[in-house]
Design a protein around this motif. Structure first.
Motif, PDB file in Angstrom:
ATOM      1  N   THR A  92     -13.906   1.874   1.603  1.00 39.05           N
ATOM      2  CA  THR A  92     -13.630   2.450   0.293  1.00 39.05           C
ATOM      3  C   THR A  92     -12.125   2.562   0.120  1.00 39.05           C
ATOM      4  O   THR A  92     -11.444   3.247   0.890  1.00 39.05           O
ATOM      5  N   PHE A  93     -11.606   1.883  -0.894  1.00 39.94           N
ATOM      6  CA  PHE A  93     -10.170   1.833  -1.116  1.00 39.94           C
ATOM      7  C   PHE A  93      -9.760   2.787  -2.242  1.00 39.94           C
ATOM      8  O   PHE A  93     -10.570   3.120  -3.106  1.00 39.94           O
ATOM      9  N   PRO A  94      -8.489   3.200  -2.255  1.00 41.53           N
ATOM     10  CA  PRO A  94      -8.003   3.985  -3.391  1.00 41.53           C
ATOM     11  C   PRO A  94      -8.130   3.187  -4.680  1.00 41.53           C
ATOM     12  O   PRO A  94      -8.055   1.955  -4.673  1.00 41.53           O
ATOM     13  N   ALA A  95      -8.329   3.901  -5.789  1.00 43.88           N
ATOM     14  CA  ALA A  95      -8.435   3.230  -7.085  1.00 43.88           C
ATOM     15  C   ALA A  95      -7.148   2.472  -7.386  1.00 43.88           C
ATOM     16  O   ALA A  95      -6.044   2.892  -7.019  1.00 43.88           O
ATOM     17  N   ALA A  96      -7.318   1.333  -8.075  1.00 44.70           N
ATOM     18  CA  ALA A  96      -6.154   0.528  -8.451  1.00 44.70           C
ATOM     19  C   ALA A  96      -5.235   1.340  -9.359  1.00 44.70           C
ATOM     20  O   ALA A  96      -5.693   2.075 -10.234  1.00 44.70           O
ATOM     21  N   LYS A  97      -3.930   1.200  -9.175  1.00 48.75           N
ATOM     22  CA  LYS A  97      -2.952   1.916  -9.992  1.00 48.75           C
ATOM     23  C   LYS A  97      -1.941   0.925 -10.550  1.00 48.75           C
ATOM     24  O   LYS A  97      -1.784  -0.186 -10.045  1.00 48.75           O
ATOM     25  N   THR A  98      -1.271   1.327 -11.612  1.00 49.46           N
ATOM     26  CA  THR A  98      -0.174   0.542 -12.182  1.00 49.46           C
ATOM     27  C   THR A  98       1.121   1.300 -11.936  1.00 49.46           C
ATOM     28  O   THR A  98       1.218   2.494 -12.240  1.00 49.46           O
ATOM     29  N   ALA A 115      11.976  -0.673  -1.339  1.00 54.91           N
ATOM     30  CA  ALA A 115      12.735   0.539  -1.635  1.00 54.91           C
ATOM     31  C   ALA A 115      11.870   1.534  -2.408  1.00 54.91           C
ATOM     32  O   ALA A 115      10.841   1.177  -3.007  1.00 54.91           O
ATOM     33  N   THR A 116      12.287   2.780  -2.395  1.00 50.20           N
ATOM     34  CA  THR A 116      11.566   3.798  -3.155  1.00 50.20           C
ATOM     35  C   THR A 116      11.973   3.667  -4.617  1.00 50.20           C
ATOM     36  O   THR A 116      12.823   4.416  -5.140  1.00 50.20           O
ATOM     37  N   GLY A 117      11.377   2.678  -5.271  1.00 50.03           N
ATOM     38  CA  GLY A 117      11.751   2.358  -6.641  1.00 50.03           C
ATOM     39  C   GLY A 117      10.584   2.317  -7.597  1.00 50.03           C
ATOM     40  O   GLY A 117      10.744   1.934  -8.761  1.00 50.03           O
ATOM     41  N   TRP A 118       9.389   2.708  -7.125  1.00 48.22           N
ATOM     42  CA  TRP A 118       8.190   2.562  -7.940  1.00 48.22           C
ATOM     43  C   TRP A 118       7.727   3.918  -8.477  1.00 48.22           C
ATOM     44  O   TRP A 118       7.612   4.885  -7.730  1.00 48.22           O
ATOM     45  N   ALA A 119       7.451   3.950  -9.772  1.00 48.81           N
ATOM     46  CA  ALA A 119       6.984   5.161 -10.449  1.00 48.81           C
ATOM     47  C   ALA A 119       5.616   4.902 -11.076  1.00 48.81           C
ATOM     48  O   ALA A 119       5.246   3.758 -11.338  1.00 48.81           O
ATOM     49  N   THR A 120       4.878   5.956 -11.354  1.00 49.88           N
ATOM     50  CA  THR A 120       3.540   5.801 -11.937  1.00 49.88           C
ATOM     51  C   THR A 120       3.563   5.731 -13.458  1.00 49.88           C
ATOM     52  O   THR A 120       2.510   5.587 -14.080  1.00 49.88           O
ATOM     53  N   SER A 121       4.751   5.829 -14.047  1.00 54.91           N
ATOM     54  CA  SER A 121       4.877   5.673 -15.499  1.00 54.91           C
ATOM     55  C   SER A 121       6.194   4.959 -15.787  1.00 54.91           C
ATOM     56  O   SER A 121       7.136   4.988 -14.986  1.00 54.91           O
ATOM     57  N   SER A 122       6.270   4.308 -16.926  1.00 50.87           N
ATOM     58  CA  SER A 122       7.486   3.590 -17.294  1.00 50.87           C
ATOM     59  C   SER A 122       8.651   4.565 -17.413  1.00 50.87           C
ATOM     60  O   SER A 122       8.587   5.536 -18.171  1.00 50.87           O
ATOM     61  N   GLN A 157      -4.464  -4.108  -4.588  1.00 50.26           N
ATOM     62  CA  GLN A 157      -5.325  -3.920  -5.759  1.00 50.26           C
ATOM     63  C   GLN A 157      -4.549  -3.393  -6.963  1.00 50.26           C
ATOM     64  O   GLN A 157      -5.127  -3.180  -8.030  1.00 50.26           O
ATOM     65  N   ASP A 158      -3.247  -3.210  -6.822  1.00 52.50           N
ATOM     66  CA  ASP A 158      -2.446  -2.569  -7.858  1.00 52.50           C
ATOM     67  C   ASP A 158      -1.739  -3.594  -8.748  1.00 52.50           C
ATOM     68  O   ASP A 158      -1.741  -4.797  -8.486  1.00 52.50           O
ATOM     69  N   THR A 159      -1.093  -3.071  -9.800  1.00 52.46           N
ATOM     70  CA  THR A 159      -0.265  -3.884 -10.696  1.00 52.46           C
ATOM     71  C   THR A 159       1.164  -3.373 -10.645  1.00 52.46           C
ATOM     72  O   THR A 159       1.414  -2.183 -10.855  1.00 52.46           O
TER      73      THR A 159
END
Length: 479
Positions: free
Chosen positions: A260-266, A279-286, A299-301
């Motif tokens: 069971t994997f974590p749900a896909a996130k963008t 790098a720590t450059g990824w955020a969950t919102s624009s 599984q992510d975008t």
């Protein structure tokens, strides 16, 4: 027998020894010449490092009188090799032939280290392997064969781009993997299912990962692990677990069962300057705040848009697994360097009109039973373009696509390729496989721009459409 000797013994060539070897602490031993033991005896090396050691004699028994350190391989070709519970260090431990031979490891720790290391029991005819309570520490691969029973085996390499392999169906008391010490992926491929009492396999962060997968062309392997310690930051591809697991930050590369994997996130890039993908450059919102646990998984975008702060080149610094890469909203200028290790993509790929692909080794489209759509938006690839590790996946072009230089993109697809009536311009086109696969041209074409030409080999290939293929060099057995 060097008892009492205080001089130097320089072994620069092969020595065949029909009995024992006794070195002493007060002497000097130099040279990397091989030692071939063709008679029964005892190896006492007194802390000296020997060259390659071969046990080769019908019915002989060679024992250790103390710890053995070899700068080369230890090969058991014929006879019995007994460690007497002493530790062993070498570049490989090998016994792959059809002679009658025995290896007794007792409680020894066997350390296999070097730039190209292996434990090779691929041909077990005539082999008796007694693992005892031993531990084998290996920094590279196990080429084993079928039916070997080990006690404890640990992959100890902590580099950032290590590739391991385990062949054949084997049994382990404990199988352990060490996570990369810095950002990267330790990969292990299995050619067949394994039985494991205790599995120790976990990354140390979202960017320090372990990747367990079935070999290319293998539909699935089963890991029958009775006990599995904490599982986090592990990617899986075509793996079946007999005991269900829900790994923290587990990456789903496709074809997995009982995981069971974590749900896909963008996630969205938002970090200024020249940066690495890890790098720590990824955020969950624009435009949001980056965090290490937002790192995009298989599984992510991963999105690059105009809101995100990109002021210099983003470099894919390790062979990470990622789902969809979406740069469609990026109209502002940015550069993406696909790195020197290869980049594994399990979803779609879309360039934005502001994106320049500045360099890179290869993109591996490795999806499982899916169509992966490539949209260039008029941007050129400056990298190799490979569909190789997927199972029943199709690479589909949404528009015309080209390479930016003669040393850039070529296409190697072992599954399906659909041009959708578009023209693909590439220095080289190769499609060689025995897998069932399709090249769907429609009214599209592949234009080859260098003398490297076209290489289409293997069987089970279906070509559809009405292409006009022109090349200065064609190697093909197909119509």
């Amino acid at each position: 027998n060097c008892t009492g000797f205080t001089g130097t013994l320089n072994c620069s060539a092969t020595i065949a020894i029909s009995g024992s070897l006794t070195l002493v602490a007060g002497m000097t031993y130099t040279g990397t010449g091989s030692l071939q033991f063709n008679g029964s005896g005892t190896i006492t090396s007194a802390g000296k490092t020997l060259g390659a050691v071969t046990i080769i004699g019908a019915g002989i028994t060679v024992n250790l009188g103390d710890a053995l350190s070899s700068s080369g391989a230890i090969t058991v070709t014929q006879g019995t090799f007994t460690t007497n519970n002493y530790n062993v260090t070498a570049t490989s431990l090998s016994s792959s032939n059809s002679n009658t031979r025995t290896i007794n490891l007792g409680s020894s720790t066997v350390t296999i280290s070097g730039s190209a290391t292996s434990v090779n029991f691929s041909n077990q005819t005539g082999l008796t392997f007694n693992a005892g309570t031993s531990t084998i520490n290996a920094s590279s691969s196990l080429s084993i064969g079928t039916g070997v029973t080990f006690n404890n085996v640990s992959f100890t390499g902590s580099g950032s781009n290590i590739s391991l392999s385990i062949t054949g169906t084997n049994t382990f008391n404990q199988l352990s993997f060490t996570a990369p010490a810095s950002a990267g992926v330790t990969k292990c491929s299995f050619s067949a299912s394994q039985t494991i009492t205790t599995m120790v396999c976990s990354g140390t962060s979202a960017v320090n990962r372990i990747f367990l997968r079935a070999d290319a062309g293998v539909s699935s392997v089963t890991l029958n692990a009775t006990t599995w310690t904490t599982v986090s930051d592990v990617d899986f591809q075509r793996i079946t677990l007999t005991n269900a697991k829900s790994p923290t930050r587990g990456g789903d590369c496709g074809g997995n069962t009982n995981i069971t994997f974590p749900a896909a996130k963008t996630v969205y890039w938002n970090l200024a300057g020249a940066q690495n993908w890890s790098a720590t450059g990824w955020a969950t919102s624009s435009g949001g705040s980056p965090a290490v646990n937002n790192f995009p998984l298989a599984q992510d975008t991963a999105v690059f848009d105009n809101t995100g702060s990109v002021t210099d080149t983003i470099t894919v610094d390790r062979a990470f697994n990622v789902g969809t890469v979406d740069m469609s909203a990026r109209t502002n200028a940015m550069s993406l360097n696909l790195g020197s290790y290869g980049f594994y993509v399990y979803g779609d790929w879309t360039f934005g009109t502001g994106v320049t692909n500045s360099a890179g080794a290869a993109i591996y489209f490795a999806g499982h039973s899916k169509t992966q759509t490539v949209t260039s938006n008029g941007r050129s690839f400056y990298c190799q373009f490979i569909g190789q590790y997927g199972i029943s996946n199709t690479i589909s072009f949404a528009d015309a696509c080209s390479a930016s230089s003669a040393n850039g993109m070529y296409i190697y697809s072992t599954t399906g390729l659909s041009l959708n009536n578009n023209t693909i311009t590439t220095p080289y086109f190769e499609n060689g496989s025995t897998s069932t696969r399709t090249l769907a041209f429609g009214t599209g074409n592949i234009t080859v721009t260098t003398a490297q030409g076209v290489n289409i080999t293997g069987s089970s290939l279906t070509v559809t459409g009405t292409p006009d293929r022109k090349s200065t060099r064609l190697n093909s057995s197909h119509t």
